[in-house]
Design a protein around this motif. Structure first.
Motif, PDB file in Angstrom:
ATOM      1  N   ILE A 105      22.234  43.559  78.138  1.00 45.04           N
ATOM      2  CA  ILE A 105      21.524  42.368  78.610  1.00 45.04           C
ATOM      3  C   ILE A 105      22.171  41.178  77.905  1.00 45.04           C
ATOM      4  CG2 ILE A 105      19.293  41.240  78.864  1.00 45.04           C
ATOM      5  CD1 ILE A 105      18.004  44.000  78.311  1.00 45.04           C
ATOM      6  N   GLU A 106      22.658  40.208  78.670  1.00 43.91           N
ATOM      7  CA  GLU A 106      23.447  39.129  78.081  1.00 43.91           C
ATOM      8  C   GLU A 106      22.940  37.749  78.499  1.00 43.91           C
ATOM      9  OE1 GLU A 106      27.828  40.111  77.750  1.00 43.91           O
ATOM     10  OE2 GLU A 106      27.291  41.473  79.385  1.00 43.91           O
ATOM     11  N   ASN A 107      23.057  36.813  77.543  1.00 44.37           N
ATOM     12  CA  ASN A 107      22.725  35.403  77.789  1.00 44.37           C
ATOM     13  C   ASN A 107      21.369  35.250  78.475  1.00 44.37           C
ATOM     14  OD1 ASN A 107      25.214  34.523  76.708  1.00 44.37           O
ATOM     15  ND2 ASN A 107      26.229  34.894  78.664  1.00 44.37           N
ATOM     16  N   PHE A 108      20.331  35.633  77.756  1.00 43.89           N
ATOM     17  CA  PHE A 108      18.996  35.573  78.341  1.00 43.89           C
ATOM     18  C   PHE A 108      18.090  34.615  77.578  1.00 43.89           C
ATOM     19  CE2 PHE A 108      19.201  39.204  75.479  1.00 43.89           C
ATOM     20  CZ  PHE A 108      18.019  39.167  74.749  1.00 43.89           C
ATOM     21  N   SER A 109      17.100  34.103  78.280  1.00 49.75           N
ATOM     22  CA  SER A 109      16.084  33.225  77.705  1.00 49.75           C
ATOM     23  C   SER A 109      14.711  33.780  78.042  1.00 49.75           C
ATOM     24  CB  SER A 109      16.211  31.800  78.246  1.00 49.75           C
ATOM     25  OG  SER A 109      17.401  31.190  77.814  1.00 49.75           O
ATOM     26  N   ILE A 110      13.773  33.629  77.115  1.00 52.46           N
ATOM     27  CA  ILE A 110      12.415  34.119  77.319  1.00 52.46           C
ATOM     28  C   ILE A 110      11.430  32.994  76.988  1.00 52.46           C
ATOM     29  CG2 ILE A 110      10.690  35.837  76.625  1.00 52.46           C
ATOM     30  CD1 ILE A 110      12.951  37.678  75.803  1.00 52.46           C
ATOM     31  N   THR A 111      10.434  32.810  77.841  1.00 53.71           N
ATOM     32  CA  THR A 111       9.402  31.791  77.624  1.00 53.71           C
ATOM     33  C   THR A 111       8.070  32.471  77.325  1.00 53.71           C
ATOM     34  OG1 THR A 111      10.512  30.255  79.134  1.00 53.71           O
ATOM     35  CG2 THR A 111       8.185  29.834  78.648  1.00 53.71           C
ATOM     36  N   PHE A 112       7.388  31.976  76.289  1.00 55.71           N
ATOM     37  CA  PHE A 112       6.098  32.521  75.847  1.00 55.71           C
ATOM     38  C   PHE A 112       4.997  31.479  76.003  1.00 55.71           C
ATOM     39  CE2 PHE A 112       9.353  34.772  73.515  1.00 55.71           C
ATOM     40  CZ  PHE A 112       8.893  36.079  73.419  1.00 55.71           C
ATOM     41  N   GLU A 113       3.826  31.951  76.394  1.00 57.72           N
ATOM     42  CA  GLU A 113       2.615  31.128  76.373  1.00 57.72           C
ATOM     43  C   GLU A 113       1.489  31.959  75.785  1.00 57.72           C
ATOM     44  OE1 GLU A 113       1.690  29.592  80.211  1.00 57.72           O
ATOM     45  OE2 GLU A 113       3.573  28.454  80.410  1.00 57.72           O
ATOM     46  N   LYS A 114       0.884  31.449  74.709  1.00 56.85           N
ATOM     47  CA  LYS A 114      -0.186  32.160  74.008  1.00 56.85           C
ATOM     48  C   LYS A 114       0.225  33.595  73.684  1.00 56.85           C
ATOM     49  CE  LYS A 114      -3.876  29.358  76.007  1.00 56.85           C
ATOM     50  NZ  LYS A 114      -5.131  29.342  76.806  1.00 56.85           N
ATOM     51  N   GLY A 115       1.474  33.725  73.256  1.00 51.55           N
ATOM     52  CA  GLY A 115       1.986  35.013  72.824  1.00 51.55           C
ATOM     53  C   GLY A 115       2.644  35.836  73.892  1.00 51.55           C
ATOM     54  N   ARG A 116       2.269  35.627  75.149  1.00 47.78           N
ATOM     55  CA  ARG A 116       2.725  36.503  76.223  1.00 47.78           C
ATOM     56  C   ARG A 116       4.012  35.990  76.870  1.00 47.78           C
ATOM     57  NH1 ARG A 116       1.944  38.867  81.400  1.00 47.78           N
ATOM     58  NH2 ARG A 116       1.071  40.978  81.208  1.00 47.78           N
ATOM     59  N   ILE A 117       4.913  36.910  77.189  1.00 47.53           N
ATOM     60  CA  ILE A 117       6.110  36.550  77.949  1.00 47.53           C
ATOM     61  C   ILE A 117       5.677  36.194  79.369  1.00 47.53           C
ATOM     62  CG2 ILE A 117       8.274  37.406  78.925  1.00 47.53           C
ATOM     63  CD1 ILE A 117       8.516  39.228  76.466  1.00 47.53           C
ATOM     64  N   GLY A 119      22.108  41.968  83.232  1.00 45.85           N
ATOM     65  CA  GLY A 119      21.088  42.898  82.749  1.00 45.85           C
ATOM     66  C   GLY A 119      19.666  42.469  83.042  1.00 45.85           C
ATOM     67  N   GLN A 120      19.469  41.638  84.050  1.00 45.57           N
ATOM     68  CA  GLN A 120      18.122  41.165  84.384  1.00 45.57           C
ATOM     69  C   GLN A 120      17.175  42.343  84.651  1.00 45.57           C
ATOM     70  OE1 GLN A 120      17.031  37.925  84.592  1.00 45.57           O
ATOM     71  NE2 GLN A 120      15.046  38.210  85.566  1.00 45.57           N
ATOM     72  N   GLU A 121      17.655  43.345  85.354  1.00 40.13           N
ATOM     73  CA  GLU A 121      16.809  44.489  85.686  1.00 40.13           C
ATOM     74  C   GLU A 121      16.421  45.261  84.431  1.00 40.13           C
ATOM     75  OE1 GLU A 121      18.267  48.127  87.907  1.00 40.13           O
ATOM     76  OE2 GLU A 121      17.111  47.151  89.498  1.00 40.13           O
TER      77      GLU A 121
END
Length: 410
Positions: free
Chosen positions: A277-289, A297-299
């Motif tokens: 899995i390469e060059n990824f970003s993750i956003t969290f709100e109140k702890g949850r993705i 590698g999105q899948e």
């Protein structure tokens, strides 16, 4: 210059004496690829010389693993050999030490039906959950190390002639674990003392939150009341010191489950279940993705997040300076054991109970009530860089520098 045999002997001795720290009369359980047999034999000899009663082996092979995923019927992935799970539970209950030698191809399962991988992970996770409780709460001694494989070495050193790749990877492993030094055990004692000094400082501060800033990252992580920073080794239920990861450059704790907000960007590839899995970003709100994107590698990332409800939350926060030896090698290992020790990182999934005061003795319900995450998964991903700043927020809301430009600020 030290010979390969000399450094391999040192590696085996280091693993036995500083890694699992085998005690007289203890059983050692080794899980390893068949290509690591030479190292495993040396480890077995060192373990018996240190007084081990038994050295038990669990062998694996990449080709056989891939054959299963390609050719076995779908229903095969709904099953797990419970005799194996029960065996690990029994050995843990009887105080065995556990060593895993990671040598698999990071791209092993590329192209495999994602449903098969997800099912196998879920079934194995549930079957091995009781055993995993022993390791994640440090009731037993456990250590993870690595040894080269041809496929892994080709990924790390693609520009070298084929005959030079495995030797180059061995040299990188020896250097990262300090086996290239004349007295690796003494060097590790000094290194662990340095990490413990950082742990002491952070535990005295009792920060209520961490604030991360870097290109693509703007993240706040709340820490639970009574959290503990860990690093420089662990202690099992019998009071025996051991080192869970070799190499290790980190100090870590657990986040408050619902207290993570913002966006974080990866800085190194993540090898997850045979896929990169390469060059990824993750956003969290109140702890949850709540959202994520990956250039490759999105899948696989989707599969990781969807493992269970707990895999939508974080379970670990780890600090590693950019000037660490592994980072300074400028080598991407495509192996989390090494790459996580070159970079600040986070972990999706379960939190370590030892990261909370009295947590090792708490039930899952008590840990969750205190804000620690529970999941079948625990997967580290790397976010650190030379451009990362981290501030600690004190109880009165004051911000203090912890990292500046990727390195310790105290």
């Amino acid at each position: 210059m030290n010979s390969f045999e000399t450094m391999l002997d040192r590696y085996a001795e280091l693993v036995v004496k500083v890694g699992v720290n085998i005690q007289p009369g203890q059983t050692l359980v080794v899980s390893a690829a068949i290509g690591s047999a030479e190292l495993v034999r040396k480890i077995a000899r060192k373990a018996y010389e240190a007084g081990a009663k038994h050295v038990h082996f669990e062998w694996n092979d990449d080709e056989l693993t891939r054959l299963r995923y390609d050719l076995a019927p779908d229903e095969a992935f709904e099953e797990f050999p419970m005799w194996r799970a029960k065996g690990f539970e029994e050995m843990a209950e009887n105080g065995a030490a556990f060593l895993s030698i990671v040598a698999s191809n990071p791209n092993l399962l590329k192209g495999v039906d994602s449903k098969r991988i997800a099912t196998a992970n879920r079934v194995a996770g549930k079957a091995m959950e009781k055993y995993r409780n022993y390791t994640m709460s440090d009731q037993v001694s456990w250590t993870v190390i690595s040894a080269p494989s041809a496929a892994w070495a080709a990924l790390v050193f693609p520009d070298l002639p084929e005959a030079e790749r495995i030797p180059a990877l061995w040299n990188a492993i020896f250097k990262a674990t300090r086996c290239d030094l004349d007295d690796p055990i003494a060097a590790w004692k000094e290194h662990k003392a340095t990490l413990r000094a950082k742990v002491t400082h952070l535990n005295e501060k009792k920060y209520r939150a961490l604030h991360y800033k870097a290109p693509g990252t703007d993240l706040t992580i709340q820490l639970p009341e009574g959290h503990l920073w860990i690093g420089g080794g662990s202690v099992n239920k019998d009071g025996v010191n051991f080192t869970a990861n070799m190499p290790t450059e980190e100090v870590f704790t657990a986040p408050f489950r619902e207290g993570v907000n913002g966006v974080v960007k990866s800085t190194k590839p993540l090898s997850y279940q045979g896929n990169l899995i390469e060059n990824f970003s993750i956003t969290f709100e109140k702890g949850r993705i709540v959202s994520f994107t990956a250039e490759a590698g999105q899948e696989a990332l989707q599969r990781l997040v969807d493992m269970d409800e707990g895999s939508h939350y974080l379970g670990e926060v780890a600090l590693v300076p950019h000037q660490s030896p592994i980072s300074q090698s400028n080598t991407i290992f495509y192996n989390t054991l090494f790459d996580e020790n070159a970079s600040n990182h986070l972990a999706i999934g379960r939190a370590y109970p030892i990261c909370l005061e009295g947590g090792a003795d708490m039930s899952e319900e008590e840990l969750q009530k205190r804000g620690l995450n529970e999941s079948l998964s625990h997967v580290d991903f790397m976010i650190g860089s030379a451009e990362m700043d981290i501030d600690g927020e004190t109880a009165d809301g004051k911000l203090e520098p912890i990292f500046r430009s990727g390195n310790w600020a105290f």
